[in-house]
Design an enzyme around this catalytic site. Structure first.
Site, PDB file in Angstrom:
ATOM      1  N   LEU A 182      -3.241 -12.697   8.846  1.00 27.53           N
ATOM      2  CA  LEU A 182      -2.310 -13.484   8.039  1.00 27.53           C
ATOM      3  C   LEU A 182      -2.932 -14.574   7.178  1.00 27.53           C
ATOM      4  CD1 LEU A 182       0.728 -13.606  10.470  1.00 27.53           C
ATOM      5  CD2 LEU A 182       0.142 -11.918   8.740  1.00 27.53           C
ATOM      6  N   GLY A 212      -1.746  -6.260  17.319  1.00 25.11           N
ATOM      7  CA  GLY A 212      -2.912  -5.381  17.149  1.00 25.11           C
ATOM      8  C   GLY A 212      -2.642  -3.905  17.371  1.00 25.11           C
ATOM      9  N   ASN A 255      -6.579  -3.660   3.100  1.00 25.30           N
ATOM     10  CA  ASN A 255      -5.460  -4.261   3.833  1.00 25.30           C
ATOM     11  C   ASN A 255      -4.325  -3.252   3.934  1.00 25.30           C
ATOM     12  OD1 ASN A 255      -3.775  -6.314   4.974  1.00 25.30           O
ATOM     13  ND2 ASN A 255      -2.817  -6.592   2.971  1.00 25.30           N
ATOM     14  N   ILE A 292      -7.808 -14.061   2.294  1.00 22.64           N
ATOM     15  CA  ILE A 292      -9.257 -13.841   2.361  1.00 22.64           C
ATOM     16  C   ILE A 292      -9.931 -14.661   1.261  1.00 22.64           C
ATOM     17  CG2 ILE A 292     -11.096 -12.100   2.231  1.00 22.64           C
ATOM     18  CD1 ILE A 292      -9.286 -11.838   4.701  1.00 22.64           C
ATOM     19  N   HIS A 313      -0.103  -3.236   4.038  1.00 25.56           N
ATOM     20  CA  HIS A 313       1.066  -4.088   3.835  1.00 25.56           C
ATOM     21  C   HIS A 313       2.314  -3.278   4.187  1.00 25.56           C
ATOM     22  CE1 HIS A 313       3.239  -7.479   2.236  1.00 25.56           C
ATOM     23  NE2 HIS A 313       4.058  -6.616   1.660  1.00 25.56           N
ATOM     24  N   GLU A 368       2.367   3.425   9.651  1.00 28.47           N
ATOM     25  CA  GLU A 368       1.041   2.780   9.644  1.00 28.47           C
ATOM     26  C   GLU A 368       0.101   3.473  10.625  1.00 28.47           C
ATOM     27  OE1 GLU A 368       2.091  -1.750   8.286  1.00 28.47           O
ATOM     28  OE2 GLU A 368       2.044  -1.361  10.424  1.00 28.47           O
TER      29      GLU A 368
HETATM   30  C1  GAR Z   1       1.734  -4.567  10.354  1.00 25.57           C
HETATM   31  O1  GAR Z   1       3.013  -4.041  10.169  1.00 25.57           O
HETATM   32  C2  GAR Z   1       1.097  -4.916   9.041  1.00 25.57           C
HETATM   33  O2  GAR Z   1       1.503  -4.077   7.998  1.00 25.57           O
HETATM   34  C3  GAR Z   1       1.604  -6.313   8.804  1.00 25.57           C
HETATM   35  O3  GAR Z   1       1.537  -6.914  10.072  1.00 25.57           O
HETATM   36  C4  GAR Z   1       1.810  -5.936  11.065  1.00 25.57           C
HETATM   37  C5  GAR Z   1       0.774  -6.064  12.160  1.00 25.57           C
HETATM   38  O4  GAR Z   1       1.148  -5.271  13.252  1.00 25.57           O
HETATM   39  N1  GAR Z   1       0.807  -6.991   7.842  1.00 25.57           N
HETATM   40  C6  GAR Z   1       1.331  -7.833   6.957  1.00 25.57           C
HETATM   41  O5  GAR Z   1       2.509  -8.134   6.942  1.00 25.57           O
HETATM   42  C7  GAR Z   1       0.328  -8.409   5.957  1.00 25.57           C
HETATM   43  N2  GAR Z   1       1.002  -8.970   4.852  1.00 25.57           N
HETATM   44  P1  GAR Z   1       0.117  -4.976  14.416  1.00 25.57           P
HETATM   45  O6  GAR Z   1      -0.462  -6.332  14.861  1.00 25.57           O
HETATM   46  O7  GAR Z   1       0.931  -4.357  15.498  1.00 25.57           O
HETATM   47  O8  GAR Z   1      -0.940  -4.066  13.902  1.00 25.57           O
END
Ligand code: GAR
Length: 292
Positions: free
Chosen positions: A185, A107, A202, A188, A204, A274
């Site tokens: 994960l 998170g 979202n 949806i 990615h 991000e």
């Molecule tokens: C993030 O890097 C996000 O881009 C990825 O999961 C991570 C969550 O990190 N999402 C995916 O891979 C979706 N396909 P976080 O829990 O530290 O925010």
């Protein structure tokens, strides 16, 4: 400059081009219409003429851009844009959009988004309020983050999510207007997408359309990027549609992949991108929207 505008307005390159064309055509149209109107009142060109011309242009401009925007399919953008200008001019405070963050893991993105919301709220700015954290894993770190920030949580169950109504009834009953996926994960379900058309986004951890799709999440994405010998990777923020990692792209940012990068060092670079961009892109998108 174009990258900044794309991010600021939450649009992709194609829509940005149409928006800029609309600005140009709308401006010319209202200049032309103002000159035509001024021929009707017989005033010599001079200071008074210029004053009336500028006033007429200011009044006509919103109508001209709205008209042109219909032809270029950008009506919704300009409706939001004009609303934002009106709010600024009247000093009116913006309505906060109610947001739910869906997350399955640590998170860190959810936390950055919540922090951005808190900073903006203190400054009397901001466009959204995170009212709910939705999670599918009882041990996920994001639940402690929600508790630390006194945000409600909803632990969801697979059968009801995927084969029921995707919790759409519960989310709408809670007044949630916008859904942000941050490391969530499960796919949806269509029922939820239909309940929130163009209101689910979202993030990615790669430059879509490459390295997306079923099973591509977290370190698996970084492993694939490194194995393919890519020289750059990055992040993609996009609308969610019925397919995995497929909806319209809102924003992308890149970083270098060095020869010595491992999936975990690349993950750190990606997380940094991000955290830097996701909260701001969400805020910019919601600043432009009308509250339901
Ligand atoms: C993030 O890097 C996000 O881009 C990825 O999961 C991570 C969550 O990190 N999402 C995916 O891979 C979706 N396909 P976080 O829990 O530290 O925010």
């Amino acid at each position: 400059m174009f990258e900044k505008l794309k991010k600021h307005w939450g649009v992709n390159g194609f829509n940005l081009t149409l928006i800029l064309i609309t600005f140009a055509c709308g401006g010319s149209l209202c200049g032309y219409a103002a000159r035509k109107l001024l021929t009707l009142i017989n005033i010599d060109k001079g200071f008074i003429w210029l004053l009336i011309y500028l006033l007429t242009v200011t009044i006509l401009w919103p109508f001209a851009v709205l008209m042109v925007s219909i032809a270029f399919g950008q009506f919704n953008f300009f409706k939001g844009y004009l609303k934002k200008i009106k709010k600024r001019m009247s000093g009116q405070k913006s309505t906060l959009h109610s947001v739910a963050i869906f997350a399955s893991g640590a998170g860190s993105n959810a936390e950055k988004i919540i922090q951005q919301m808190e900073i903006a709220a203190k400054a009397g700015k901001g466009s959204f309020k995170v009212d709910l954290i939705v999670c599918n894993k009882p041990t996920a770190g994001v639940l402690s983050i929600a508790a630390n920030h006194q945000i409600d949580t909803l632990l969801i169950e697979k059968e009801q999510f995927l084969n029921g109504d995707g919790y759409a009834t519960e989310l709408t009953a809670r007044g949630i207007e916008f859904i942000v996926l941050a490391g969530f994960l499960w796919k949806i379900p269509v029922t939820l997408i239909k309940a929130y058309p163009n209101n689910i986004i979202n993030i990615h951890p790669a430059l879509l359309p490459k390295y997306g799709g079923k099973g591509m999440y977290g370190d698996k994405v970084h492993q694939a990027v490194i194995a393919a010998g890519e020289k750059e990777s990055g992040i993609t923020i996009h609308y969610v549609d019925e397919l995995y990692d497929h909806g319209n792209i809102i924003f992308q940012a890149k970083c270098r992949v060095d020869e010595k990068d491992s999936p975990s060092t690349l993950a750190q670079k990606i997380h940094q991108l991000e955290h830097q961009h996701y909260p701001e892109v969400i805020d910019n998108l919601l600043q432009m929207r009308k509250s339901r």
